[in-house]
Design a protein around this motif. Structure first.
Motif, mmCIF file in Angstrom:
data_model
loop_
_atom_site.group_PDB
_atom_site.id
_atom_site.type_symbol
_atom_site.label_atom_id
_atom_site.label_comp_id
_atom_site.label_asym_id
_atom_site.label_seq_id
_atom_site.Cartn_x
_atom_site.Cartn_y
_atom_site.Cartn_z
ATOM 1 N N ASP A 90 0.379 -1.190 -0.487
ATOM 2 C CA ASP A 90 0.215 0.127 -0.052
ATOM 3 C C ASP A 90 0.334 1.152 0.343
ATOM 4 N N LYS A 91 2.498 1.615 -0.255
ATOM 5 C CA LYS A 91 3.081 2.182 -0.036
ATOM 6 C C LYS A 91 3.422 3.203 -1.530
ATOM 7 N N GLY A 92 2.502 2.372 -2.609
ATOM 8 C CA GLY A 92 3.216 2.694 -3.417
ATOM 9 C C GLY A 92 1.857 3.218 -4.675
ATOM 10 N N ARG A 93 0.677 3.469 -4.252
ATOM 11 C CA ARG A 93 -0.354 2.972 -5.173
ATOM 12 C C ARG A 93 -0.261 4.558 -5.212
ATOM 13 N N VAL A 94 -0.406 5.044 -7.019
ATOM 14 C CA VAL A 94 -0.068 6.143 -7.198
ATOM 15 C C VAL A 94 -1.182 7.047 -7.344
ATOM 16 N N GLU A 95 -2.368 6.195 -7.535
ATOM 17 C CA GLU A 95 -3.901 6.808 -7.101
ATOM 18 C C GLU A 95 -4.266 7.261 -5.547
ATOM 19 N N ILE A 96 -3.588 7.029 -4.998
ATOM 20 C CA ILE A 96 -4.312 7.549 -3.156
ATOM 21 C C ILE A 96 -2.518 7.984 -2.746
ATOM 22 N N GLU A 97 -1.737 7.512 -2.314
ATOM 23 C CA GLU A 97 -0.549 7.486 -1.713
ATOM 24 C C GLU A 97 -0.119 8.793 -2.631
ATOM 25 N N GLY A 98 0.407 8.374 -3.996
ATOM 26 C CA GLY A 98 1.201 9.452 -4.611
ATOM 27 C C GLY A 98 0.250 10.809 -5.047
ATOM 28 N N LEU A 99 -1.344 10.775 -4.905
ATOM 29 C CA LEU A 99 -2.351 12.227 -5.340
ATOM 30 C C LEU A 99 -1.789 12.583 -3.699
ATOM 31 N N LYS A 100 -2.513 12.062 -2.818
ATOM 32 C CA LYS A 100 -2.173 12.325 -1.418
ATOM 33 C C LYS A 100 -0.792 13.319 -1.162
ATOM 34 N N ASN A 101 0.480 12.661 -1.390
ATOM 35 C CA ASN A 101 2.007 13.398 -1.438
ATOM 36 C C ASN A 101 1.608 15.340 -2.735
ATOM 37 N N MET A 102 1.621 14.387 -3.296
ATOM 38 C CA MET A 102 1.340 15.689 -4.043
ATOM 39 C C MET A 102 0.754 16.842 -3.835
ATOM 40 N N LEU A 103 -0.810 16.489 -3.208
ATOM 41 C CA LEU A 103 -1.855 17.636 -2.668
ATOM 42 C C LEU A 103 -1.008 18.311 -1.120
ATOM 43 N N GLY A 104 -0.283 17.923 -0.417
ATOM 44 C CA GLY A 104 0.411 17.794 0.396
ATOM 45 C C GLY A 104 1.003 19.259 0.393
ATOM 46 N N ALA A 105 2.115 18.783 -0.962
ATOM 47 C CA ALA A 105 3.585 19.253 -1.293
ATOM 48 C C ALA A 105 2.619 20.623 -1.776
ATOM 49 N N LEU A 106 2.147 20.460 -2.664
ATOM 50 C CA LEU A 106 1.062 21.638 -2.776
ATOM 51 C C LEU A 106 0.585 23.273 -2.629
ATOM 52 N N LYS A 107 -0.073 21.744 -1.745
ATOM 53 C CA LYS A 107 -0.529 23.016 -0.161
ATOM 54 C C LYS A 107 0.736 23.375 0.574
ATOM 55 N N GLN A 108 1.417 22.474 0.955
ATOM 56 C CA GLN A 108 2.381 23.358 1.832
ATOM 57 C C GLN A 108 3.075 24.395 1.221
ATOM 58 N N GLU A 109 3.516 25.057 -0.096
ATOM 59 C CA GLU A 109 4.390 25.140 -0.812
ATOM 60 C C GLU A 109 3.600 26.790 -1.214
ATOM 61 N N ARG A 110 1.799 26.601 -1.179
ATOM 62 C CA ARG A 110 1.219 27.656 -0.788
ATOM 63 C C ARG A 110 1.340 28.438 0.457
ATOM 64 N N THR A 111 0.865 27.539 1.404
ATOM 65 C CA THR A 111 1.230 28.299 2.338
ATOM 66 C C THR A 111 1.884 28.950 2.858
ATOM 67 N N GLU A 112 3.450 28.577 2.655
ATOM 68 C CA GLU A 112 4.605 29.168 3.022
ATOM 69 C C GLU A 112 4.468 30.450 2.175
#
Length: 197
Positions: free
Chosen positions: A41-63
């Motif tokens: 369950d570590k590498g599912r692009v549909e779930i974990e990959g998507l979540k990682n990208m959304l989290g990184a974009l949110k963090q970048e926008r917040t900073e």
């Protein structure tokens, strides 16, 4: 995080599947197969990959917003409405591909889970999920007008179960155009939309 530095918007169009098989199996890639077996369950692009990208974009926008507030205190009182969608998720319409079982549920279920996660877990990002109809490059002319319909559910059934929806198709280049156009269509923000020509 460094992947998203300076990024305003993302078009996410990735999958762990090649046809109806996981990439680790279809490509005979030993590294992917080892990862799939040891940590499935570590590498599912549909779930974990998507979540990682959304989290990184949110963090970048917040900073970035914090830096802007510190440099110009007057900007804190202004609220600017998003003029672009920050995240466009390219997904598949229910009738576009056959559904099949994976170790974590069915394929269409994984796609819908990613769409819901994007809309509910990251409300600060203006995002849209585009459910593309079946890709057809041979018999669908390129450059046709794009058609949009908000995807609806009733009693858990996708709107794509309608008899006429299985005929919907889209040229791959038109699908790419739809994804880019969705960045600048704020009226699609916060929605799951089916797209065809």
């Amino acid at each position: 995080r460094s992947v998203m530095e300076g990024c305003d918007a993302v078009i996410w169009c990735a999958t762990d599947f090649n046809g109806n098989q996981p990439r680790a199996v279809s490509g005979f890639n030993v590294a992917f197969l080892f990862r799939a077996v040891t940590v499935p369950d570590k590498g599912r692009v549909e779930i974990e990959g998507l979540k990682n990208m959304l989290g990184a974009l949110k963090q970048e926008r917040t900073e970035r917003e914090q830096q802007q507030r510190q440099s110009t205190p007057a900007a804190t009182t202004q609220t600017s409405k998003n003029k672009i969608n920050n995240f466009v998720l390219v997904s598949t319409a229910p009738e576009a591909l056959p559904d099949f079982e994976t170790p974590f549920g069915n394929f269409i279920g994984l796609k819908r889970q990613g769409e819901q996660m994007m809309l509910t877990d990251f409300p600060s990002l203006s995002s849209v999920a585009l459910q593309m109809s079946k890709y057809e490059d041979n018999f669908v002319e390129e450059g046709k007008e794009l058609q949009y319909a908000v995807a609806t559910t009733s009693d858990g059934e996708e709107d794509g179960s309608n008899d006429k929806n299985w005929r919907r198709k889209i040229n791959r280049r038109d699908a790419a155009r739809a994804a880019v156009d969705a960045l600048t269509m704020p009226e699609l923000g916060g929605k799951v939309v089916q797209v065809w020509t």
